[in-house]
Design an enzyme around this catalytic site. Sequence first.
Site, PDB file in Angstrom:
ATOM      1  N   TYR A  52      12.502  -4.059 -39.607  1.00 53.00           N
ATOM      2  CA  TYR A  52      11.785  -2.904 -39.068  1.00 53.00           C
ATOM      3  C   TYR A  52      10.685  -2.472 -40.040  1.00 53.00           C
ATOM      4  O   TYR A  52       9.527  -2.283 -39.656  1.00 53.00           O
ATOM      5  CB  TYR A  52      12.780  -1.767 -38.840  1.00 53.00           C
ATOM      6  CG  TYR A  52      12.202  -0.528 -38.208  1.00 53.00           C
ATOM      7  CD1 TYR A  52      11.698  -0.555 -36.910  1.00 53.00           C
ATOM      8  CD2 TYR A  52      12.195   0.687 -38.897  1.00 53.00           C
ATOM      9  CE1 TYR A  52      11.189   0.595 -36.319  1.00 53.00           C
ATOM     10  CE2 TYR A  52      11.701   1.841 -38.307  1.00 53.00           C
ATOM     11  CZ  TYR A  52      11.196   1.792 -37.026  1.00 53.00           C
ATOM     12  OH  TYR A  52      10.699   2.931 -36.439  1.00 53.00           O
ATOM     13  N   ILE A  76       7.846  -1.641 -18.998  1.00 56.57           N
ATOM     14  CA  ILE A  76       8.156  -3.055 -18.787  1.00 56.57           C
ATOM     15  C   ILE A  76       9.197  -3.149 -17.679  1.00 56.57           C
ATOM     16  O   ILE A  76       9.936  -2.181 -17.439  1.00 56.57           O
ATOM     17  CB  ILE A  76       8.665  -3.752 -20.075  1.00 56.57           C
ATOM     18  CG1 ILE A  76       9.826  -2.981 -20.693  1.00 56.57           C
ATOM     19  CG2 ILE A  76       7.549  -3.991 -21.067  1.00 56.57           C
ATOM     20  CD1 ILE A  76      10.541  -3.716 -21.803  1.00 56.57           C
ATOM     21  N   LYS A 117       6.623  -2.475 -39.736  1.00 55.40           N
ATOM     22  CA  LYS A 117       5.862  -1.219 -39.821  1.00 55.40           C
ATOM     23  C   LYS A 117       4.752  -1.306 -40.876  1.00 55.40           C
ATOM     24  O   LYS A 117       3.641  -0.812 -40.656  1.00 55.40           O
ATOM     25  CB  LYS A 117       6.793  -0.034 -40.093  1.00 55.40           C
ATOM     26  CG  LYS A 117       7.622   0.358 -38.878  1.00 55.40           C
ATOM     27  CD  LYS A 117       6.739   0.708 -37.689  1.00 55.40           C
ATOM     28  CE  LYS A 117       7.487   1.016 -36.426  1.00 55.40           C
ATOM     29  NZ  LYS A 117       6.613   1.090 -35.241  1.00 55.40           N
TER      30      LYS A 117
HETATM   31  C1  AKB Z   1      14.858   4.684 -36.829  1.00 58.33           C
HETATM   32  O1  AKB Z   1      15.832   5.309 -37.270  1.00 58.33           O
HETATM   33  O2  AKB Z   1      14.818   3.452 -36.761  1.00 58.33           O
HETATM   34  C2  AKB Z   1      13.647   5.468 -36.386  1.00 58.33           C
HETATM   35  C3  AKB Z   1      12.683   5.689 -37.502  1.00 58.33           C
HETATM   36  C4  AKB Z   1      12.936   6.700 -38.528  1.00 58.33           C
HETATM   37  O3  AKB Z   1      11.679   5.040 -37.560  1.00 58.33           O
HETATM   38  N1  AKB Z   1      14.063   6.709 -35.833  1.00 58.33           N
END
Ligand code: AKB
Length: 331
Positions: free
Chosen positions: A156, A48, A160
């Site tokens: 996160y 990007i 995921k």
């Molecule tokens: C994080 O720590 O966010 C990454 C993972 C384990 O997905 N390294």
Amino acid sequence: MYLRALNDSLTKVMKNILVIGATGQIGSELTMELRRRYGDSHVVAGYISGAEPKGVLKDSGPSAIADVTDRQSMKTVIKQYNIDTVYNLAALLSVVAERKPEMAWKVGIDGLWNVLEMAREHQCAVFTPSSIGSFGESTPHVKTPQDTIQRPRTMYGITKVTTELLSDYYYMKYGVDTRAVRFPGIISNVTLPGGGTTDYAVEIYYAAVKGQKFICPLKPGTYMDMMYMPDALNAAISLMEADPARLVHRNAFNIASMSFAPEEIYAMIKKYVPGFEMDYEVDSLKQSIADSWPDCLDDTCARMEWDWKPQYDLESMTVDMLEKLKIKFAK
Ligand code: AKB
């Protein structure tokens, strides 16, 4: 047998690969490894604006803007280079995602949607990694099974789990060849990670080699799965090369090679750098994320379905990391 081998090597030669996020921690090394295996001109480093490739990454093969939030940019590069395989590494890591949840969703999920739509239109296979972060407090933490509770409470983790479900959906509904692994913390000596919970396990080596005291942001006894970069690259590429007839699972496979707590990696480094010192100053956000993740995953399915087998343990990784970083800082 001979024909099969010939066919396999022709298939490899004919692959045209786009790595999205090619200048990041995993992307920078994955692009080079793919170029080594498939030929420099067959692997496009997607970036990007503001994160352009430099040095050998730039000079060894083609590169192009490939922004997951801009479908047209991906369409252009997929058509120009006749891409048939996409490694989509665009994502915000766990700590940054907690600070910028909307951006994490935009890049991780709206971006994935764009990638999958492009893959559907242009018949591309897609690898979009998941993570140990896709699990949460209610997941069994020791020997976490392949198929188990996934109720993360971090943005996160939410992106995921959604990545896994959406990737499976595109496979089942449209036949898009989606495959992925759940990456643990990745330890490497080329490009630093940015904004993850497991970053300490990389930074500790840099401190040791620079002769600095390391301040650990996690408490003793905080176990998480970790992996050395060569094993992580091999996992991604082997899975994408695996015989689809053997795959019972797709998005995403548990993989594991080592699990340790801060005091254990410290002790291992100290064995080779006797003067090395470490103190603890706990970061409450990182600690709460780490506490919600598994201590160690069960990777039996990956071993059975595509012969996953890591090469490095904590000691062999430590020896290699220290050697490579010493060379890097001697320059
Ligand atoms: C994080 O720590 O966010 C990454 C993972 C384990 O997905 N390294």
